[in-house]
Design an enzyme around this catalytic site. Structure first.
Site, PDB file in Angstrom:
ATOM      1  N   HIS A   1      39.928  61.169  17.487  1.00 43.89           N
ATOM      2  CA  HIS A   1      39.193  62.146  18.229  1.00 43.89           C
ATOM      3  C   HIS A   1      37.847  61.914  17.474  1.00 43.89           C
ATOM      4  O   HIS A   1      37.625  61.485  16.467  1.00 43.89           O
ATOM      5  CB  HIS A   1      39.761  63.478  17.565  1.00 43.89           C
ATOM      6  CG  HIS A   1      38.641  64.461  18.090  1.00 43.89           C
ATOM      7  ND1 HIS A   1      38.884  64.976  19.434  1.00 43.89           N
ATOM      8  CD2 HIS A   1      37.757  65.387  17.862  1.00 43.89           C
ATOM      9  CE1 HIS A   1      37.902  65.648  19.835  1.00 43.89           C
ATOM     10  NE2 HIS A   1      37.387  66.001  18.849  1.00 43.89           N
TER      11      HIS A   1
ATOM     12  N   ASN B   1      46.624  60.713  17.154  1.00 47.29           N
ATOM     13  CA  ASN B   1      45.514  60.797  18.311  1.00 47.29           C
ATOM     14  C   ASN B   1      44.388  60.451  17.425  1.00 47.29           C
ATOM     15  O   ASN B   1      44.054  60.402  15.990  1.00 47.29           O
ATOM     16  CB  ASN B   1      45.410  62.205  18.385  1.00 47.29           C
ATOM     17  CG  ASN B   1      44.278  62.504  19.464  1.00 47.29           C
ATOM     18  OD1 ASN B   1      44.193  61.499  20.488  1.00 47.29           O
ATOM     19  ND2 ASN B   1      43.399  63.460  19.471  1.00 47.29           N
TER      20      ASN B   1
ATOM     21  N   ASN C   1      39.739  51.541  22.834  1.00 45.02           N
ATOM     22  CA  ASN C   1      40.911  51.682  21.590  1.00 45.02           C
ATOM     23  C   ASN C   1      42.189  50.861  21.859  1.00 45.02           C
ATOM     24  O   ASN C   1      42.837  50.411  20.921  1.00 45.02           O
ATOM     25  CB  ASN C   1      41.224  53.232  21.265  1.00 45.02           C
ATOM     26  CG  ASN C   1      39.966  53.660  20.712  1.00 45.02           C
ATOM     27  OD1 ASN C   1      39.612  53.530  19.445  1.00 45.02           O
ATOM     28  ND2 ASN C   1      39.104  54.528  21.324  1.00 45.02           N
TER      29      ASN C   1
HETATM   30  C1  GRF Z   1      37.519  57.859  22.298  1.00 42.95           C
HETATM   31  O1  GRF Z   1      36.327  58.127  22.010  1.00 42.95           O
HETATM   32  C2  GRF Z   1      38.471  58.879  21.743  1.00 42.95           C
HETATM   33  O2  GRF Z   1      38.200  59.208  20.601  1.00 42.95           O
HETATM   34  C3  GRF Z   1      38.773  59.955  22.867  1.00 42.95           C
HETATM   35  O3  GRF Z   1      38.469  59.328  24.172  1.00 42.95           O
HETATM   36  C4  GRF Z   1      37.798  58.061  23.952  1.00 42.95           C
HETATM   37  C5  GRF Z   1      38.669  56.965  24.558  1.00 42.95           C
HETATM   38  O4  GRF Z   1      38.001  55.646  24.637  1.00 42.95           O
HETATM   39  N1  GRF Z   1      39.906  60.731  22.572  1.00 42.95           N
HETATM   40  P1  GRF Z   1      38.800  54.388  25.105  1.00 42.95           P
HETATM   41  O5  GRF Z   1      39.296  54.753  26.508  1.00 42.95           O
HETATM   42  O6  GRF Z   1      39.737  54.214  24.030  1.00 42.95           O
HETATM   43  O7  GRF Z   1      37.743  53.305  25.455  1.00 42.95           O
END
Ligand code: GRF
Length: 212
Positions: A111, A109, A17
């Protein structure tokens, strides 16, 4: 640059992300990712930040440092960099109430469920165990509870019967990588904020697909 244009991203692991934000938000529309903090030194997100030339810091709990101290040091580090928006992007630890209050209305955040269903850890696995036919992604402001803050954006995905966790994770991630940049842009330009008359809800200015 707008008041909300100095963004920090907090990670604990892979950082996909964070990568979506670096690729699609950083350096555009007056928004800069100015700092990336990790809860552990092994988080791959740190490498992604360094590759993009973004300053990094590691803020661990352990040894002589408890969560309150760690969160105080993290908040001070962010404030020294004049950060105006903090994004939890796979940050897997609770933040103390004081930290949440300091960044109230400026802390987001992502989720992997349609909140308020399946808050907390293991959201995708629990949704599958429960046999739900629809799940999705939520971007929300952070409050002092677990994934309970006012919702900014949500997008649903249908679950086929006998969906496998890995497939659903892939699909959820693809949605997150679109929805999180969208939410960060909207909050940074000031078109999305917590409703002062109803702090459980978010107001979207016209044109952002929200409700007034
Ligand atoms: C994501 O699926 C987010 O929704 C959750 O943790 C995961 C993080 O993935 N909170 P990344 O580290 O961004 O690949």
């Amino acid at each position: 640059m707008t008041a909300a244009g100095r963004v920090a991203v907090l990670v604990s692991g892979e950082g996909s992300n964070l990568q979506a934000l670096l690729d699609h938000v950083h350096g555009r529309d007056g928004i800069e990712i100015v700092a990336v903090a990790a809860s552990n030194p092994r988080a791959h997100g740190l490498e992604r930040a360094e590759d993009a030339g973004v300053e990094t810091g590691v803020f661990e709990v352990g040894g002589d440092t408890d969560r309150t101290e760690r969160d105080g040091a993290l908040a001070a580090w962010l404030e020294r960099r004049d950060v105006t928006l903090v994004v939890l992007a796979g940050w897997m630890q609770l933040l103390s109430a004081d930290f949440v209050r300091r960044f109230h209305g400026r802390l987001l955040n992502v989720h992997p469920s349609l909140l308020p269903a399946f808050p907390g850890l293991g959201a995708i696995e629990r949704a599958l165990e429960h046999g739900v036919r629809v799940t999705g992604v939520t971007i929300h402001f952070v409050d002092e509870g677990t994934d309970s803050g006012p919702i900014i954006l949500q997008r649903a995905i249908d679950l086929p019967y006998a969906a496998r966790v890995e497939e659903v994770e892939r699909e959820i991630h693809a949605v997150e990588h679109e929805l999180l940049p969208e939410a960060v842009r909207a909050v940074a330009r000031g078109s999305v904020r917590i409703d002062p008359d109803d702090p459980l809800r978010v107001v979207h200015e016209e044109g952002d697909g929200g409700r007034e």
